[in-house]
Design an enzyme around this catalytic site. Structure first.
Site, mmCIF file in Angstrom:
data_model
loop_
_atom_site.group_PDB
_atom_site.id
_atom_site.type_symbol
_atom_site.label_atom_id
_atom_site.label_comp_id
_atom_site.label_asym_id
_atom_site.label_seq_id
_atom_site.Cartn_x
_atom_site.Cartn_y
_atom_site.Cartn_z
ATOM 1 C CD GLU A 161 14.825 45.627 -1.821
ATOM 2 O OE1 GLU A 161 16.038 45.840 -1.984
ATOM 3 O OE2 GLU A 161 14.378 44.675 -1.143
ATOM 4 N NE ARG B 120 18.356 28.863 26.798
ATOM 5 C CZ ARG B 120 18.122 27.765 27.498
ATOM 6 N NH1 ARG B 120 17.054 27.028 27.237
ATOM 7 N NH2 ARG B 120 18.953 27.385 28.454
#
Length: 350
Positions: free
Chosen positions: A64, A197
């Site tokens: 936002e 990973r």
């Protein structure tokens, strides 16, 4: 969770389109770091996009705030609609509460997909309503739940999302009779493991693997270079690893649980902000997570070779009869050179 009829009726076509775009924006943010992937689109009264943003990781502006910062002038926010993929937060962490930032900016309407499940961060929607902002929640909630599944699961359960990985021959063997296992799979499959990973906060092995293999557990590129994100290695078990073990030189440090208690270890990792764990600990550890019902996702690499013998990729799972079998839902299959990668999840019991 599905979109409620009330949410469907209350959202405009422009807001629903903006929400879908917001989900795509959210995917640009990192999976790791403890924070959710969030996107935000600002619309004017005519439903036109005037600014957009997304969260780029812990310590950076939330979606936002990122969108508001892209307006030519702060005053341009007054009267706009904010379409956000996750309920605006209502707490002060490394950044301030988004609910207050939206209020201060003069946003008049907020549309979000999924409610924030965090005990501290939730409540932004109610705060905005109390201040007179029109708020609609649950818009495209099912799509957002799927995109945020790992993070939402971790927050709701109080333990990280767990991916259990293993590589085996086509007949399910993790090693030959003499214990050798390098390399069952080819280079393409091994590189895919390094990429996975890097998509997790931590990589977990048992002490047996740590002591026998002395692994580095880094995430590396094709040329052996370290990737930008390195998951912290976690060693599960009561024994300590030697002072000269390669894990002590890991760029992210190393965590030793000092215990074989899976649930306690996961809760402790969650308390550290770890939301995604990649389990690469060999048959004993993989079987333990599956038997305990703590595997959210399975990544299985299959090589077109046969080894025979008893070095199985999985051990005892506590399944006495075929009717008790753990059924999986295969979500994806990838061809990696001559190998296959299967992505699967345990089927939810009815």
């Amino acid at each position: 969770m599905t979109e409620t009829p009330a949410a469907s009726d209350a959202a405009t076509d422009a807001e629903r389109a903006a929400m879908r775009h917001g989900l795509d924006l959210a995917a640009r943010g990192p999976l790791t770091g403890g924070n959710p992937q969030v996107g935000c689109v600002l619309l004017d009264a005519g439903g036109r996009t005037v600014a957009e943003g997304w969260h780029r990781g812990a310590g950076t502006p939330h979606a936002e705030i990122d969108a508001l910062a892209k307006l030519p002038r702060p005053s341009d926010a007054r009267g706009l609609t904010a379409v956000v993929t996750l309920e605006p937060c209502n707490h002060t962490g490394r950044t301030g509460p988004c609910s207050e930032a939206l209020l201060a900016a003069g946003i008049s309407r907020v549309v979000y997909a999924v409610s924030d499940p965090g005990e501290v961060s939730r409540g932004g929607g109610e705060r905005l309503r109390e201040a007179g902002v029109e708020v609609v929640g649950g818009v495209l909630a099912e799509e957002a739940e799927q995109r945020l599944e790992g993070w939402l699961t971790a927050v709701r359960r109080g333990r990280p999302w767990v991916t259990v990985k293993w590589a085996s021959s086509l007949d399910g063997r993790a090693a030959a009779a003499d214990g050798t296992s390098r390399w069952i799979t080819g280079a393409a499959a091994r590189q895919r493991v390094h990429e996975q990973r890097a998509e997790h906060d931590a990589i977990l092995v048992g002490t047996e693997t740590a002591l026998a293999d002395d692994p580095s557990l880094t995430a590396r590129g094709d040329a052996g270079e370290l990737l930008a994100h390195q998951p912290v290695p976690v060693v599960l078990g009561e024994r300590r690893i030697p002072a000269d073990a390669r894990l002590h030189a890991h760029p992210a440090g190393v965590i030793e649980t000092g215990s074989r208690d899976l649930r306690a270890a996961l809760e402790a990792l969650h308390a550290r902000g770890i939301r995604r764990v990649y389990v690469e600990g060999g048959p004993t550890v993989a079987s333990a997570f599956l038997a305990a019902g703590l595997a959210d996702e399975l990544v299985v690499y299959l090589a077109p070779v046969l080894l025979g013998g008893g070095r199985l990729a999985l051990g005892e799972l506590g399944i006495p009869t075929i009717s008790d079998a753990l059924h999986l839902e295969v979500r994806a299959i990838e061809h990696l050179g001559e190998d296959l990668m299967l992505l699967a999840r345990p089927r939810k019991k009815a």
